[in-house]
Write an enzyme that holds these catalytic residues in place. Structure first.
Site, PDB file in Angstrom:
ATOM      1  N   CYS A  47     -55.040 129.278  17.750  1.00 12.72           N
ATOM      2  CA  CYS A  47     -54.050 128.517  17.076  1.00 12.72           C
ATOM      3  C   CYS A  47     -52.637 128.113  17.586  1.00 12.72           C
ATOM      4  O   CYS A  47     -52.291 127.130  17.780  1.00 12.72           O
ATOM      5  CB  CYS A  47     -53.879 129.177  15.727  1.00 12.72           C
ATOM      6  SG  CYS A  47     -52.677 128.486  14.393  1.00 12.72           S
TER       7      CYS A  47
ATOM      8  N   HIS B  87     -38.065 113.785  -8.766  1.00  9.61           N
ATOM      9  CA  HIS B  87     -38.145 112.268  -8.340  1.00  9.61           C
ATOM     10  C   HIS B  87     -36.955 111.872  -7.405  1.00  9.61           C
ATOM     11  O   HIS B  87     -35.948 112.340  -7.546  1.00  9.61           O
ATOM     12  CB  HIS B  87     -37.970 111.572  -9.616  1.00  9.61           C
ATOM     13  CG  HIS B  87     -38.083 109.995  -9.301  1.00  9.61           C
ATOM     14  ND1 HIS B  87     -39.006 109.181  -9.275  1.00  9.61           N
ATOM     15  CD2 HIS B  87     -36.717 109.163  -9.242  1.00  9.61           C
ATOM     16  CE1 HIS B  87     -38.600 108.122  -9.061  1.00  9.61           C
ATOM     17  NE2 HIS B  87     -37.341 107.870  -9.326  1.00  9.61           N
TER      18      HIS B  87
END
Length: 465
Positions: free
Chosen positions: A43, A444
């Site tokens: 990895c 948002h």
């Protein structure tokens, strides 16, 4: 031969092995870890981390080249070029920092690292051919196997010369003019995308009829569209038969039995990985197996008392985060704690362009399991943040039970959706229902609003579509 004793001996210093060693040492278990190569395993050294670094380089270069044309953003660049050696140096620097950090963490927590190659003598004894040249025998009370996996080699196209695995494809000294990738799974596509964006002509050969065959087709469609848009040549329903005479091409056979040659300076074979069970005398333990993987229970115990196994050695899904979680479970059980490896979902991420995330069950999988379910998706074309990132392709999809709205799964494809994987996993592991996600205030403008909107749409009350 010098002999040492320890309570826990971990064979393998990849994500699973080093996490297990750190956690065991934190819990007061005398721990030694044997690793013949760099700490961090596949990895950190030749997999997850360097591939994502290379993908980032490729994305930045591709964006710069687009800015040299007719950019809608008003950005213009003259004659972009890439110095691959410098890019590879940057990539390798990230790897070095992370592997060095793993060594520091092991030392900080009191786990002793032995540099060398392990050979199992029995369930409590391992001989180590140390990197220093001095042989060592280690006797232990608990033996934890974390040897990882290795690339699957095709008999017709063995590794060597210009035929490479993903390891070789992360270390090209120059951008290949023509790269043929065998396998359209996540490894082949991630590297195929990267080298295409860096300037290579890329052709992909896949035996099945579509790309990303382990993901559902709706998720793979935007990826297929992006491959075609980039000019990647696809040969689906085709198999690799061997190198052409002279080695500068790959012989390919279609399902109709037609054979042709794809010109290739490099051939990347990425048809999967298998548990690494060879080379350290594992067979002497005569452990119960599950196919070619070591069979373990939900505490990572093998069929031999006080012999444990984690990570890719124990089979699918072969993911670093699964190995890490198993490492923690094994360490805590060895320390005398009660813990089980029983995740409700393990996230899978494909770092293609666009990215793909799957957590839990799809609607089809739930239906096959006899669960009455409902699903809904929210397209990024209706998400303001996606628009501002020039990434309106794709969607977020939720799958939930019909009777009580318990969330069973999430799927997403789009720009940056890998960062939604944690939210998806939280929802499933914490038993969230559609009403829970739909009622949470999401920031948002963010891609996360598509998560909320998909839940609202499943409830029949979406606000922005």
């Amino acid at each position: 031969m010098q002999t040492k004793q320890t309570t826990l001996l971990v064979v393998g210093g990849g994500p699973g092995g080093y996490v297990a060693a750190i956690r065991a040492a934190q819990l007061g278990v005398p721990t030694m870890l044997v690793e013949g190569e760099a700490l961090g395993g596949t990895c950190l050294n030749v997999g997850c981390i360097p591939s994502k670094a290379l993908i980032h380089v490729a994305e930045q270069f591709d964006a710069t080249r687009r800015y040299a044309g007719n950019s809608p953003l008003g950005i213009h660049v003259d004659k972009p070029r890439i110095e691959l050696g410098q890019a590879m140096g940057w990539k390798n620097g990230i790897v070095d920092r992370l592997t060095g950090g793993v060594g520091a963490l092991l030392k900080k927590n009191g786990a002793q690292v032995v540099r060398g190659w392990a050979t199992i003598v029995d369930g409590k004894t391992v001989d180590v051919k140390a990197a220093s040249g001095e042989d060592l025998r280690i006797q232990c009370e608990h033996l934890l196997l974390a040897t990882g996996s290795e690339p699957v080699e095709l008999k017709a196209v063995p590794f060597g010369g210009n035929v490479v695995s993903s390891t070789g494809a992360l270390a090209f000294s120059e951008v290949p003019k023509r790269l043929v990738v065998v396998g359209a799974g996540y490894i082949g596509l991630e590297l195929g995308f990267a080298w295409r964006k860096l300037g290579a002509e890329v052709a992909i050969v896949e035996a099945t009829d579509r790309v990303l065959p382990t993901y559902d087709e709706e998720l793979s469609r935007p990826v297929l569209a992006a491959l075609k848009r980039l000019g990647v040549t696809l040969h689906l329903g085709c198999t690799a038969e061997g190198l052409a005479e002279g080695g500068k091409g790959l012989r390919v056979r279609s399902r109709q039995a037609d054979e042709f040659v794809l010109p290739a300076d490099q051939v990347l074979v990425a048809v999967g990985r298998r548990p690494k069970t060879r080379g350290f005398n594992l067979e002497s333990l005569q452990l119960d197996m599950a196919g070619n993987a070591v069979k373990v229970d939900d505490q990572c115990r093998t069929s031999m008392r006080n012999v444990w196994a984690i990570g890719d050695l124990t089979g699918e899904p072969m993911l670093a985060h699964r190995a890490m979680a198993q490492g923690e479970v094994a360490a805590e059980c060895i320390a005398g704690h009660r813990k089980h490896f029983a995740p409700l979902a393990i996230p899978a991420v494909c770092f293609t362009d666009p990215e793909v995330v799957a957590v839990g069950q799809t609607g089809e999988q739930a239906s096959k399991a006899g669960i009455a379910c409902q699903s809904a998706l929210f397209p990024f074309a209706a998400n303001g943040r996606a628009m501002s990132l020039e990434g309106t392709e794709g969607f977020v999809r939720v799958v939930a039970r019909k009777d009580n709205h318990l969330i069973l799964g999430w799927q997403a494809v789009g720009t940056g959706v890998s960062e939604l994987a944690a939210a998806f996993s939280y929802a499933i592991e914490m038993g969230a229902r559609l009403e829970d996600v739909g009622g949470i205030i999401h920031a948002h403008p963010t891609l996360g609003e598509a998560v909320q909107e998909s839940a609202l749409r499943a409830l029949g009350r979406a606000l922005h579509i």
